[in-house]
Design an enzyme around this catalytic site. Sequence first.
Site, PDB file in Angstrom:
ATOM      1  N   CYS A 112       0.616  -1.358  -0.173  1.00  7.51           N
ATOM      2  CA  CYS A 112      -0.198   0.492  -0.190  1.00  7.51           C
ATOM      3  C   CYS A 112       0.905   1.070   0.164  1.00  7.51           C
ATOM      4  O   CYS A 112       0.352   2.385  -0.200  1.00  7.51           O
ATOM      5  CB  CYS A 112      -0.897   0.153   1.779  1.00  7.51           C
ATOM      6  SG  CYS A 112      -1.504  -1.291   1.097  1.00  7.51           S
ATOM      7  N   HIS A 235      -3.560   7.341   2.953  1.00  2.08           N
ATOM      8  CA  HIS A 235      -2.985   5.979   3.020  1.00  2.08           C
ATOM      9  C   HIS A 235      -4.754   5.990   3.068  1.00  2.08           C
ATOM     10  O   HIS A 235      -5.176   5.498   4.143  1.00  2.08           O
ATOM     11  CB  HIS A 235      -2.689   4.708   3.242  1.00  2.08           C
ATOM     12  CG  HIS A 235      -3.076   3.546   2.586  1.00  2.08           C
ATOM     13  ND1 HIS A 235      -3.934   3.188   1.036  1.00  2.08           N
ATOM     14  CD2 HIS A 235      -2.746   2.295   3.174  1.00  2.08           C
ATOM     15  CE1 HIS A 235      -4.212   2.009   1.426  1.00  2.08           C
ATOM     16  NE2 HIS A 235      -3.939   1.528   2.379  1.00  2.08           N
ATOM     17  N   ASN A 265     -10.183  -0.121   0.811  1.00  7.11           N
ATOM     18  CA  ASN A 265      -8.698   0.147   0.440  1.00  7.11           C
ATOM     19  C   ASN A 265      -8.213  -0.702  -1.212  1.00  7.11           C
ATOM     20  O   ASN A 265      -8.258  -2.013  -1.476  1.00  7.11           O
ATOM     21  CB  ASN A 265      -8.522  -1.208   1.454  1.00  7.11           C
ATOM     22  CG  ASN A 265      -6.572  -0.935   1.613  1.00  7.11           C
ATOM     23  OD1 ASN A 265      -6.086  -0.228   0.590  1.00  7.11           O
ATOM     24  ND2 ASN A 265      -5.764  -0.602   2.675  1.00  7.11           N
TER      25      ASN A 265
END
Length: 310
Positions: A112, A235, A265
């Site tokens: 990520c 994020h 996500n």
Amino acid sequence: MNAGVVGIGRYVPEKIVTNFDLEKMIDTTDEWIRTRTGIEERRIASDDMDTSDMGYLAAVAAIEDAGIKAEDLDLILVATVTPDQPFPSVACMLQEKLGATKAAAFDISAACAGFMYGMITAKQFVETGAYKHVLVVGVEKLSKILDWNDRNTAVLFGDGAGATIIGPVSEGRGILSFELGADGTGGKHLYQDEFVIMNGREVFKFAVRQMGESSINVLEKAGLSKEDVDFLIPHQANIRIMEAARQRLELPEEKMSKTINKFGNTSAASIPLSIVEEVEAGKIKDDDLIVMVGFGGGLTWGAIAIRWGR
Ligand code: UT7
């Protein structure tokens, strides 16, 4: 020479899977997912759309937005942990699909935090004068590595792609500072075996600490303080983690990007998807000071302070 963002683009699949859809598949509720994560729905790619297909569509949009041609690209960086296949890289697949004949190409595996790793790598090539146009794509098809019977992970992730062109920008603008880091001892908390395996609580603790610290560190490195920040793009992993970073910077709610409700996500795609959403919504304007910060499996993390504008 300052490196900054000179073009942006994105692609998300059409298919929307809501929390209510998931209620019918696994032992979960819309209430649990919304209150614990902030997610309401996510996009899921069809079987015939792989990672490179989504990355390509985001890249085409970014190239057009930059007003350049694919042949002008010097380097293609693709941040992903869900490549079509181990090799060739997604970056090489994009090089072919785009016809970016001059460009070197490689993938970045930093989960990520991959898009932060990509932006910061691109910055080095542009600021040394070695390259003028670097395409950085963050793209994931996480749906293909999820165990759809595991409620710990299935409710969290989504598919999508975002892209930026990194190139020289006018004085005072561009990426002012960065921080990159890794802690391999935490690799056991988030990894792919056949499917994604995650120790949510451990990742959560790490993320809350790291997102706040990295945000402060990039401001210090740029000689700036919390008061200078106009907007935060964290994020999009969990609204509670994002809120912790926002509070550390003492920013009001409207100064933080929140796209997790729509996309879940999307790992390496989450920050560039947010960039495009916020620019289109008029929340990011020229000369705004933006902090972008991410974390992920590895463990990895990365942050930048950027003065927006070309
Ligand atoms: O990009 C990086 C990727 N990863 C992350 O960012 C993950 C970071 N971690 C998190 O976001 C959170 O830890 C989660 C959202 C994964 C979990 O939230 P939590 O508040 O840490 O919940 P928990 O794991 O402590 O579980 C609380 C309860 C448990 O039940 P009991 O033991 O209290 O009876 C779980 O079994 O919630 C239960 N639970 C669920 N219930 C309904 C766990 N997942 C679900 C679910 N639906 N999907």
